[in-house]
Structures are given as structure tokens and as C-alpha cells.
Design an enzyme around this catalytic site. Structure first.
Site, PDB file in Angstrom:
ATOM      1  N   ASP A 216     -17.782  66.550 -14.766  1.00 18.61           N
ATOM      2  CA  ASP A 216     -16.816  65.636 -14.142  1.00 18.61           C
ATOM      3  C   ASP A 216     -16.717  66.023 -12.670  1.00 18.61           C
ATOM      4  O   ASP A 216     -17.160  67.101 -12.262  1.00 18.61           O
ATOM      5  CB  ASP A 216     -15.445  65.763 -14.833  1.00 18.61           C
ATOM      6  N   SER A 217     -16.063  65.164 -11.905  1.00 24.40           N
ATOM      7  CA  SER A 217     -15.823  65.472 -10.494  1.00 24.40           C
ATOM      8  C   SER A 217     -14.886  66.667 -10.359  1.00 24.40           C
ATOM      9  O   SER A 217     -14.661  67.145  -9.249  1.00 24.40           O
ATOM     10  CB  SER A 217     -15.187  64.268  -9.816  1.00 24.40           C
TER      11      SER A 217
ATOM     12  N   GLU B  72      -6.005  68.095  -9.460  1.00 25.86           N
ATOM     13  CA  GLU B  72      -6.922  69.192  -9.109  1.00 25.86           C
ATOM     14  C   GLU B  72      -6.148  70.413  -8.594  1.00 25.86           C
ATOM     15  O   GLU B  72      -6.515  71.554  -8.843  1.00 25.86           O
ATOM     16  CB  GLU B  72      -7.920  68.735  -8.035  1.00 25.86           C
TER      17      GLU B  72
ATOM     18  N   CYS C 141      -9.675  56.830 -15.833  1.00 25.99           N
ATOM     19  CA  CYS C 141     -10.135  58.031 -15.126  1.00 25.99           C
ATOM     20  C   CYS C 141      -9.838  59.211 -16.041  1.00 25.99           C
ATOM     21  O   CYS C 141      -8.735  59.309 -16.594  1.00 25.99           O
ATOM     22  CB  CYS C 141      -9.384  58.173 -13.808  1.00 25.99           C
TER      23      CYS C 141
ATOM     24  N   HIS D  92      -9.174  62.152 -15.502  1.00 26.55           N
ATOM     25  CA  HIS D  92      -8.080  63.038 -15.076  1.00 26.55           C
ATOM     26  C   HIS D  92      -6.721  62.567 -15.618  1.00 26.55           C
ATOM     27  O   HIS D  92      -5.807  63.379 -15.795  1.00 26.55           O
ATOM     28  CB  HIS D  92      -7.966  63.063 -13.548  1.00 26.55           C
TER      29      HIS D  92
HETATM   30  N1  DGL Z   1     -12.369  61.973 -13.345  1.00 30.83           N
HETATM   31  C1  DGL Z   1     -13.071  60.968 -12.685  1.00 30.83           C
HETATM   32  C2  DGL Z   1     -13.073  59.640 -13.388  1.00 30.83           C
HETATM   33  O1  DGL Z   1     -13.007  59.604 -14.594  1.00 30.83           O
HETATM   34  C3  DGL Z   1     -13.069  60.820 -11.214  1.00 30.83           C
HETATM   35  C4  DGL Z   1     -11.907  61.147 -10.421  1.00 30.83           C
HETATM   36  C5  DGL Z   1     -12.327  61.299  -9.001  1.00 30.83           C
HETATM   37  O2  DGL Z   1     -13.031  62.245  -8.719  1.00 30.83           O
HETATM   38  O3  DGL Z   1     -11.969  60.437  -8.187  1.00 30.83           O
HETATM   39  O4  DGL Z   1     -13.193  58.613 -12.754  1.00 30.83           O
END
Ligand code: DGL
Length: 262
Positions: A10-11, A151, A183, A185
Site C-alpha cells: 500500500d502507499s 499515517e 481507500c 486507510h
Molecule cells: N490507501 C490508498 C488507497 O486505498 C491510498 C491512499 C493514498 O496514498 O492517497 O487508495
């Protein structure tokens, strides 16, 4: 190959919400998780950059011997998964906003979607949304600022509450009966979202569906680990490991978190 790990990236720390579903459904599988927090948020970046990061993460997981890769990021899935599938000889599982179940079940004919700019502006998202939401009012909202707060581990903060209120209020005004979390997150925000929207609006995320799809694809490729022993979970972050520690501290799994430059 069957004994190799499931790779997840993931990011940043968001994909841990997916990782938790995977480790619950597949209790004998080793995993390797990459939190590319150094480059978070992906959601505000160009498609070219998102692709570049996705390739880097994929190649590291392949180098570490992973047998399958779960792209636990909606932004990376909607912008990069077709390229990854065409260019690497390993199965990929992606995650997309669960618009379909929300659209099929709405009785108010209005649904909300909270996701990143990268996801909401992607061709894949547009195609899926067009397919399933005919005659339904879709309130799309970019969750700008939410990922950096998560984060930083600032989940239960007044800053987070006021951003969420700002993003969710228009959905309440539009009388949505479901809010899709697009997302990975955002599942960490569910208790806070509930405080704002109450209990009559459903919150839909894709974590469980992704874990089920991972299991199905492992079965189809005959890649399930035959060993029924306690698995090894390695989680890597390329910045501080503090938020990973915070999000995992109630996990029942045995895991190791390490800082790694990637
Ligand atoms: N967790 C990520 C998603 O599902 C990306 C969040 C991000 O880095 O902007 O889109």
C-alpha cells in the site's frame, strides 16, 4: 512456491486493514507487507508516479519470493493493476471501491463514496460507477488530508473529526443510505465516521471481499500453503514504524515490523 509468502503493498499503513482480513481468513499463510509511507499519499500524485511506485513495490515483493501480490491500495489498483498484470508473471489481487453492493441495496437512491483523487479520477472507477449506478445519485468526495493524518497516527484527534464532518455532511444532506470507503486507510476511521453518521447508514469497505478473492485465486493456482503451522508475518515501512506498531498492537498475529529502504 506454495510455501512462499503472500505479498501485500500500500502507499502506507492503510493496507493493514486488508492484511488483517487476509491473515484472519488464511491463518496458515506467511505474508510480507510493504508500507510505502515515504511516498504517501499516492492519491494526489500523477498516474505516472503511481505506476512507478507500484512497479517498485511489486519488484521488491517478487525479489522476496512472494507467490501472489495483493495491491491493498485503491489508488494503485485503479491506476496500475492492468499494467502489473500484463508485465509480471504472478497473480495480482486488487481493491476497488465497493460501489456495486451499495448501489444494489440503496433504498434512498443515494450513496456516498469517500476516496482519493487518484481513485475517483481513474478510468477504472468511472467505468465501474457508470455500470452500476444508473438512476442513483452518487456523492463523490475526495478525502484530502485524511491519509496524512492516519499515517501520522493522528486518528482520534479534533483535526480528524472536523475533516470527516466536512466530507460527510453533504452525504447526510443528500440522504445517502450507504457510504463506500474507497481507500484502504479509511477503515481505521470507522468508529469516528459512525459517531458522525449514526447507525442507519451502512459503511461498506472492500477488505473482506479482497481476502476472499485472495483465497479463491490461491486455490485456483493450487498455491495454498499445505503447512498448518504458525505463519511468519514481516511488515516493512520505509519511514518510521510507529504507526504500524500502533495499528497492529491489538493484532493476535505473531509479526515483525522493520524499517527498510525501498
Ligand atoms: N490507501 C490508498 C488507497 O486505498 C491510498 C491512499 C493514498 O496514498 O492517497 O487508495
Amino acid at each position: 512456491m506454495k510455501k512462499q509468502a503472500i505479498g501485500v503493498f500500500d502507499s502506507g499503513v492503510g493496507g493493514v486493514s486488508i492484511w488483517k482480513e487476509i491473515t484472519t481468513l488464511l491463518p496458515f499463510e506467511d505474508t510480507i507487507y510493504l508500507a510505502d509511507s515515504k511516498n504517501a499519499p499516492y492519491g494526489q500524485k500523477s498516474k505516472k508516479k503511481i505506476l512507478e511506485f507500484s512497479i517498485k513495490n511489486t519488484e521488491l515483493l517478487i525479489d522476496k519470493g512472494c507467490k501472489i501480490i495483493v495491491v491493498a491500495c485503491n489508488t494503485a489498483t485503479t491506476n496500475a493493476i492492468s499494467f502489473l498484470r500484463q508485465n509480471y508473471d504472478i497473480p495480482f489481487i486488487g481493491i476497488e471501491p465497493a460501489i456495486k453492493p451499495a448501489a444494489l441495496q440503496t433504498t434512498t437512491n443515494a450513496i456516498g463514496i469517500l476516496a482519493t483523487k487518484g481513485t475517483l479520477s481513474s478510468e477504472l472507477f468511472h467505468a465501474t460507477s457508470k455500470k452500476f449506478t444508473k438512476g442513483i445519485r452518487v456523492i463523490e468526495q475526495i478525502g484530502e488530508g485524511l491519509v496524512p493524518l492516519i499515517e501520522a497516527g493522528k486518528i482520534d484527534t479534533p483535526e480528524m473529526t472536523s475533516l470527516l464532518k466536512k466530507y460527510l455532511d453533504p452525504m447526510l444532506v443528500a440522504n445517502v443510505d450507504a457510504i463506500v470507503l474507497g481507500c484502504s486507510h479509511y477503515p481505521f476511521l470507522i468508529p469516528h465516521i459512525k459517531k458522525i453518521i449514526g447507525s442507519n447508514i451502512r459503511i461498506i469497505d472492500s477488505g473482506e471481499a479482497v481476502a476472499k478473492q485472495t483465497k479463491t485465486v490461491l486455490e485456483q493456482h493450487d498455491l495454498l500453503n499445505p503447512l498448518k503451522i504458525v505463519p511468519r508475518h514481516l511488515l516493512y515501512s520505509n519511514t518510521s514504524v510507529a504507526t504500524l506498531n500502533l495499528l497492529l498492537n491489538s493484532s493476535k498475529e505473531v509479526y515483525k515490523i522493520q524499517k527498510l529502504d525501498f
